[in-house]
Design an enzyme around this catalytic site. Structure first.
Site, PDB file in Angstrom:
ATOM      1  CB  CYS A  57      -5.200   3.619  -4.561  1.00  7.90           C
ATOM      2  SG  CYS A  57      -4.348   2.033  -4.683  1.00  7.90           S
ATOM      3  CB  CYS A  93      -0.911   0.000   1.223  1.00  7.89           C
ATOM      4  SG  CYS A  93      -2.011   1.421   1.317  1.00  7.89           S
TER       5      CYS A  93
END
Length: 269
Positions: free
Chosen positions: A213, A80
């Protein structure tokens, strides 16, 4: 009681907590509770800071910090990008590291981080891999062609013409070939703004549509660069939550953007 901090990177938000000796064994139900925006703290995922020697399969990294990232539905994600920047900010503000460049262990491999001026952090994202063939991505009755990009986790990046981004209905997960993405995928929809400048919306597996993201911005930049026939360059990518810079070259991708801690407290598990 669990001591936590709440942080975000371009509004991609996380519940952070430290477990250096690997003694916490939170259940999936507790992870989902922490990420619940009404019944819990609220976040797109959780970030557990643990020494790598306590994580099965990563003991060879010794006392290097390991980022144990879980999605809001408690599923495990390999990487991430926004989360890693928030993870570094959390470690710094908790006094667990200083502001020198540092390596962090993730399920996608070792990633390098650097603290820049203000709230900016730059992280290495490894070498993205782009599939040669495009894959179909469906949103309702619409069918698009996307590019499969591996940024340590799986992505399908769809390049749109100008004006099509805001009309997409992303209340449900887009469709894509299960044989290409057996572990599901994050899906980016990317629209040009200017030279080396795009905006995007993203559906994150295990979360839904999010404000940002980090790995998705890299996938968007890689797909855009591939379409332009470029192997290197700097791309500005604007998810709804802000702006991020992606530097691409054959040695790998680097992601630069903000990361801030906004709250601390304790929560009853």
């Amino acid at each position: 009681m669990l001591a936590f901090a709440k942080g975000h990177g371009t509004l991609n938000d996380f519940v952070c907590f430290s477990d250096p000796d690997g003694v916490l064994d939170l259940t999936d139900e507790q992870i989902r509770f922490l990420c619940d925006r009404r019944a819990g703290i609220g976040g797109d995922g959780t970030l557990r800071a643990v020494r790598a020697r306590h994580v099965p399969g990563y003991q060879q990294h010794g006392d290097t910090w390991f980022m144990d990232y879980r999605n809001a539905d408690a599923s495990i994600a390999e990487m991430c990008g926004n989360g890693l920047r928030v993870f570094l900010r959390y470690l710094l503000t908790e006094g667990l590291i200083d502001d020198r460049p540092i390596d962090i262990v993730t399920r996608a491999g070792v990633r390098h981080g650097e603290f820049l001026d203000g709230d900016q952090i730059r992280i290495g994202m490894g070498v993205p891999r782009v599939a040669p063939d495009q894959v179909p991505v469906t949103v309702g009755e619409q069918v698009f062609q996307g590019r499969a990009v591996d940024v340590g986790n799986p992505h399908a990046a769809v390049l749109l013409s100008s004006g099509g981004l805001d009309t997409l209905d992303l209340t449900r997960e887009p469709g894509y070939p299960a044989e290409v993405f057996p572990h599901r995928a994050n899906v980016e929809f990317v629209e040009p703004v200017g030279d080396h400048h795009v905006r995007m919306r993203v559906w994150e597996r295990g979360v839904g549509e999010t404000f940002s993201c980090g790995t998705g911005t890299v996938a968007a930049a890689v797909a855009s660069a591939t379409a332009a026939g470029e192997a290197s360059g700097t791309w500005r990518v604007d998810p709804p939550g802000g702006s991020l810079l992606v530097d691409l070259d054959p040695a790998g991708a680097r992601l630069t953007g903000p990361a801030v801690i906004v709250a601390r407290g304790t929560v009853n598990l």
